[in-house]
Write a protein that holds these residues in place. Structure first.
Motif, PDB file in Angstrom:
ATOM      1  N   SER A 149      83.090  71.217  43.254  1.00 19.04           N
ATOM      2  CA  SER A 149      84.200  71.755  42.298  1.00 19.04           C
ATOM      3  C   SER A 149      85.054  70.724  41.866  1.00 19.04           C
ATOM      4  O   SER A 149      84.890  69.439  42.162  1.00 19.04           O
ATOM      5  CB  SER A 149      84.709  72.848  43.394  1.00 19.04           C
ATOM      6  N   SER A 150      85.734  71.053  40.694  1.00 22.25           N
ATOM      7  CA  SER A 150      86.687  70.107  40.329  1.00 22.25           C
ATOM      8  C   SER A 150      87.572  69.186  41.274  1.00 22.25           C
ATOM      9  O   SER A 150      87.875  68.191  41.033  1.00 22.25           O
ATOM     10  CB  SER A 150      87.534  70.695  38.991  1.00 22.25           C
ATOM     11  N   ASP A 151      87.834  69.887  42.332  1.00 29.84           N
ATOM     12  CA  ASP A 151      88.856  69.124  43.528  1.00 29.84           C
ATOM     13  C   ASP A 151      87.865  68.578  44.460  1.00 29.84           C
ATOM     14  O   ASP A 151      88.331  68.198  45.618  1.00 29.84           O
ATOM     15  CB  ASP A 151      89.794  70.092  43.937  1.00 29.84           C
ATOM     16  N   ALA A 152      86.595  68.917  44.329  1.00 29.26           N
ATOM     17  CA  ALA A 152      85.503  68.042  45.362  1.00 29.26           C
ATOM     18  C   ALA A 152      85.378  68.757  46.715  1.00 29.26           C
ATOM     19  O   ALA A 152      84.793  68.195  47.683  1.00 29.26           O
ATOM     20  CB  ALA A 152      85.710  66.596  45.402  1.00 29.26           C
ATOM     21  N   THR A 153      85.916  69.982  46.793  1.00 30.31           N
ATOM     22  CA  THR A 153      86.143  70.690  48.121  1.00 30.31           C
ATOM     23  C   THR A 153      84.983  71.846  48.494  1.00 30.31           C
ATOM     24  O   THR A 153      84.907  72.116  49.391  1.00 30.31           O
ATOM     25  CB  THR A 153      87.294  71.147  48.250  1.00 30.31           C
ATOM     26  N   VAL A 155      86.826  75.946  57.075  1.00 32.43           N
ATOM     27  CA  VAL A 155      86.935  74.762  57.830  1.00 32.43           C
ATOM     28  C   VAL A 155      86.391  73.473  57.264  1.00 32.43           C
ATOM     29  O   VAL A 155      86.967  72.610  57.300  1.00 32.43           O
ATOM     30  CB  VAL A 155      86.211  74.960  59.529  1.00 32.43           C
ATOM     31  N   ILE A 156      85.352  73.619  56.875  1.00 32.61           N
ATOM     32  CA  ILE A 156      84.719  72.471  55.802  1.00 32.61           C
ATOM     33  C   ILE A 156      85.476  72.025  54.542  1.00 32.61           C
ATOM     34  O   ILE A 156      85.559  71.068  54.254  1.00 32.61           O
ATOM     35  CB  ILE A 156      83.102  72.673  55.741  1.00 32.61           C
ATOM     36  N   VAL A 157      85.892  73.141  53.939  1.00 38.80           N
ATOM     37  CA  VAL A 157      86.610  73.159  52.913  1.00 38.80           C
ATOM     38  C   VAL A 157      88.009  72.194  52.979  1.00 38.80           C
ATOM     39  O   VAL A 157      88.230  71.291  52.274  1.00 38.80           O
ATOM     40  CB  VAL A 157      86.973  74.437  52.067  1.00 38.80           C
ATOM     41  N   ALA A 158      88.394  72.744  54.133  1.00 38.49           N
ATOM     42  CA  ALA A 158      89.910  71.917  54.554  1.00 38.49           C
ATOM     43  C   ALA A 158      89.577  70.197  55.100  1.00 38.49           C
ATOM     44  O   ALA A 158      90.175  69.383  54.366  1.00 38.49           O
ATOM     45  CB  ALA A 158      90.410  72.275  55.881  1.00 38.49           C
ATOM     46  N   GLY A 208      89.323  59.166  50.447  1.00 31.34           N
ATOM     47  CA  GLY A 208      88.242  58.221  49.532  1.00 31.34           C
ATOM     48  C   GLY A 208      86.790  58.544  49.889  1.00 31.34           C
ATOM     49  O   GLY A 208      86.139  57.693  49.588  1.00 31.34           O
ATOM     50  N   TRP A 209      86.754  59.218  51.086  1.00 32.76           N
ATOM     51  CA  TRP A 209      85.412  59.418  51.683  1.00 32.76           C
ATOM     52  C   TRP A 209      84.520  60.417  51.209  1.00 32.76           C
ATOM     53  O   TRP A 209      83.158  60.247  51.340  1.00 32.76           O
ATOM     54  CB  TRP A 209      85.348  59.709  53.080  1.00 32.76           C
ATOM     55  N   HIS A 210      85.013  61.296  50.019  1.00 30.97           N
ATOM     56  CA  HIS A 210      84.114  62.392  49.484  1.00 30.97           C
ATOM     57  C   HIS A 210      84.719  62.602  48.179  1.00 30.97           C
ATOM     58  O   HIS A 210      85.740  62.181  47.725  1.00 30.97           O
ATOM     59  CB  HIS A 210      84.614  63.444  50.375  1.00 30.97           C
ATOM     60  N   PRO A 211      83.737  62.768  47.340  1.00 24.68           N
ATOM     61  CA  PRO A 211      82.395  63.300  47.512  1.00 24.68           C
ATOM     62  C   PRO A 211      81.587  62.092  47.451  1.00 24.68           C
ATOM     63  O   PRO A 211      81.874  60.935  47.103  1.00 24.68           O
ATOM     64  CB  PRO A 211      82.058  64.274  46.420  1.00 24.68           C
ATOM     65  N   PRO A 212      80.198  62.168  47.767  1.00 24.96           N
ATOM     66  CA  PRO A 212      79.322  61.105  47.984  1.00 24.96           C
ATOM     67  C   PRO A 212      79.072  60.634  46.549  1.00 24.96           C
ATOM     68  O   PRO A 212      78.985  61.323  45.558  1.00 24.96           O
ATOM     69  CB  PRO A 212      78.100  61.629  48.613  1.00 24.96           C
TER      70      PRO A 212
END
Length: 141
Positions: free
Chosen positions: A97-101, A123-126, A135-139
């Motif tokens: 998604s545009s916010d990478a969540t 939980v994973i979205v948070a 800065g760890w995400h997205p790959p």
């Protein structure tokens, strides 16, 4: 860790899969949660314990996938095969998604897999939101 999967095969999978879930791309390093080994074609349905049939999966994706190999595409309403990370390319079926969540399905396979594996649970979205800020995400691959 599964004792019936030889250590050499576990190591091959870890390197190939970059120590992250092949479905939602959660990184073991970011999450702190050890990855599990998923039989893409479940053992209960005759799947073998081979490199071609194993991949890393986070506990959540693995538990929701269970012994499933197909699910319903929410757009077409048709039964669709789940994503196979050994023969399909992640970016052909998903994007961020545009916010990478959130993982968004681009194809019937992607959409069915996102829904079936509950890849965007709260939980994973948070967690992805925190990882993105760090800065760890997205790959980047």
């Amino acid at each position: 860790m599964s004792k019936y999967i030889p250590e050499s095969l576990r190591n091959q999978i870890a390197i190939s899969d970059k120590r992250r879930c092949c479905y939602c791309l959660t990184s073991e390093a970011n999450s702190g949660i050890p990855m599990t080994h998923d039989h893409i074609h479940p053992r209960s349905r005759g799947g073998e314990t081979t490199f071609e049939n194993l991949c890393l999966a986070c506990r959540s994706c693995n538990e929701f996938k269970a012994d499933l190999t197909e699910a319903i595409d929410p757009v077409t309403g048709k039964i669709t095969p789940l994503f196979n990370p050994r023969i399909q390319i992640w970016s052909d079926h998903f994007h961020w998604s545009s916010d990478a969540t959130k993982v968004e399905g681009l194809t019937n396979i992607g959409r069915a897999t996102v829904i079936c594996l509950r890849m965007n649970n709260p939980v994973i979205v948070a967690a992805r939101r925190r990882w993105t800020t760090s800065g760890w995400h997205p790959p980047d691959d």
